[in-house]
Write an enzyme that holds these catalytic residues in place. Structure first.
Site, mmCIF file in Angstrom:
data_model
loop_
_atom_site.group_PDB
_atom_site.id
_atom_site.type_symbol
_atom_site.label_atom_id
_atom_site.label_comp_id
_atom_site.label_asym_id
_atom_site.label_seq_id
_atom_site.Cartn_x
_atom_site.Cartn_y
_atom_site.Cartn_z
ATOM 1 N N SER A 129 10.369 5.367 32.000
ATOM 2 C CA SER A 129 11.235 6.176 32.865
ATOM 3 C C SER A 129 12.616 6.222 32.217
ATOM 4 O O SER A 129 12.885 5.515 31.248
ATOM 5 C CB SER A 129 11.301 5.598 34.285
ATOM 6 O OG SER A 129 11.747 4.253 34.271
ATOM 7 N N GLY A 168 3.967 0.371 36.699
ATOM 8 C CA GLY A 168 3.833 0.592 35.262
ATOM 9 C C GLY A 168 3.298 -0.642 34.559
ATOM 10 O O GLY A 168 2.392 -1.323 35.052
ATOM 11 N N GLN A 193 -2.488 -0.396 32.778
ATOM 12 C CA GLN A 193 -1.183 -0.924 33.177
ATOM 13 C C GLN A 193 -1.328 -2.222 33.951
ATOM 14 O O GLN A 193 -0.574 -3.179 33.736
ATOM 15 C CB GLN A 193 -0.435 0.107 34.023
ATOM 16 C CG GLN A 193 0.125 1.261 33.235
ATOM 17 C CD GLN A 193 0.959 2.191 34.099
ATOM 18 O OE1 GLN A 193 0.808 2.238 35.316
ATOM 19 N NE2 GLN A 193 1.852 2.926 33.467
ATOM 20 N N CYS A 345 10.149 18.439 27.715
ATOM 21 C CA CYS A 345 10.755 17.691 28.826
ATOM 22 C C CYS A 345 12.217 17.364 28.526
ATOM 23 O O CYS A 345 13.067 17.443 29.417
ATOM 24 C CB CYS A 345 9.966 16.415 29.099
ATOM 25 S SG CYS A 345 8.375 16.706 29.918
#
Length: 378
Positions: A129, A168, A193, A345
């Protein structure tokens, strides 16, 4: 549509953006297959991404190419919706594609892609993130800065219980338990994860579970959700907030860290939804706050989107520089797909089409106010 007419139409769309076909500047596109024009005209953004994956066109600076497209609002300039986009809108409006039975699809399709890939691309703590680059010199410092910013915003104290929704690879859980002496429960829909996070947090007061957020019932002093809300879906925003409300103690705080769009949405980009994040959807600030109404008091809203461009560009650099270590596990189409994903992105944040929000909620209100860089004032 005949090839020459399609080519002229694409050229007319790109000219106002200062993008040339077969030009010599980094953001100009190089066409390798003359059928590119008809394919994109008929298939829209999905065909644009797929044709790049197939090697039909190239661009030396995809991030700058997309920045120009997004700043110009090319999606709004198109005169007609393509079938692929209409299908995505139909699915989003009629079907609840993020319902409980489908919650684990994104885990299998994206987060289980391979831990080796993410180890080479991300920071040491595998935080997937936006980093907090305020005073940070590198990615590791930016991610530690982000984790500590979150911990300070929610006022963590030793002995508190914390729920991490969408944990995560355990980066936040490990940091919070080690640094602040709290007890953390992390949940994820990714098997890879969950296994990795469990090993990373061995010896700490941390538990990791492979479950959907809707199955949560225990009470916690603090709740955080970092980069998970993008998978919830507009039909489930209120349900999500109700679950958090159910699990948060009356004097607790909840911090939501999420990518957000500038306007309410009920569908996602077809290419992103097909190849990167199935069933994903970016909320707007108004959709988030409306879902929280009647349940929470909004204590602080912090916009950090300017830092995501930098984060994504470092991820892209790490991915490309380490490609030789993993190229035997993937093919060139995957390389092009992943590059397209990271750079497009990055452009979405550079053009301010996407934002990154950190929002602090309380149940009953607090007597403390948070300011611009997350510093706490009494």
């Amino acid at each position: 549509m005949e090839k020459q007419k399609a080519k002229q139409l694409i050229k007319n769309m790109l000219t106002p953006l200062d993008i040339r076909i077969n030009g010599n500047r980094p953001w100009d596109i190089q066409i390798n297959n003359p059928q590119f024009y008809q394919r994109v005209i008929s298939g829209g953004s999905l065909a644009l991404g797929e044709s790049y994956m197939d090697g039909w066109w190239d661009c030396n600076a995809l991030d700058e190419f997309f920045k120009r497209l997004l700043e110009y609002r090319i999606d709004k300039k198109a005169k007609s919706l393509k079938p692929a986009i209409l299908w995505e809108i139909f699915k989003a409006r009629v079907m609840n594609v993020q319902r409980g039975a489908r919650a684990f699809i994104v885990g299998r399709r994206h987060y289980d892609t391979g831990n080796t890939l993410f180890k080479l691309m991300l920071d040491k703590g595998l935080n997937y993130s936006c980093g907090y680059w305020h005073n940070a010199r590198n990615l590791d410092e930016a991610q530690i800065g982000k984790l500590d910013l979150i911990c300070r915003k929610i006022g963590l104290k030793q002995g508190m219980t914390v729920l991490d929704i969408g944990c995560g690879w355990g980066g936040f859980a490990k940091y919070a338990a080690q640094t602040y002496g709290v007890k953390v429960k992390g949940i994820t829909v990714s098997k890879e994860q969950a296994e990795y996070a469990g090993k990373q947090c061995e010896g700490l007061d941390v538990t990791i579970e492979l479950i959907d957020y809707r199955d949560l019932n225990e009470k916690y002093d603090r709740i955080v959700s970092i980069g998970m809300f993008e998978h919830v879906g507009w039909k489930n925003y209120k349900t999500y907030m109700s679950v958090v409300h159910r699990c948060l103690k009356d004097d607790g705080l909840f911090l939501l860290h999420t990518i957000a769009g500038n306007t309410p949405a009920k569908n996602t980009d077809p290419w992103i939804g097909t190849y990167i994040f199935p069933n994903s959807m970016l909320p707007s600030a108004s959709q988030i706050t409306q879902a929280a109404e009647g349940l929470f008091i909004l204590e602080d809203l912090h916009s950090l989107g300017r830092y995501y461009d930098q984060t994504l560009m470092v991820w892209y650099e790490n991915f490309t520089q380490n490609w030789d270590h993993i190229k035997d596990q993937y093919d060139m189409r995957f390389f092009r797909m992943w590059s397209y994903y990271l750079l497009s992105c990055a452009a979405s944040f550079r053009s301010r089409r996407n934002q990154l929000l950190q929002i602090v909620f309380s149940k009953q209100g607090i007597g403390q106010v948070f300011r611009s860089e997350g510093e706490l004032f009494i």
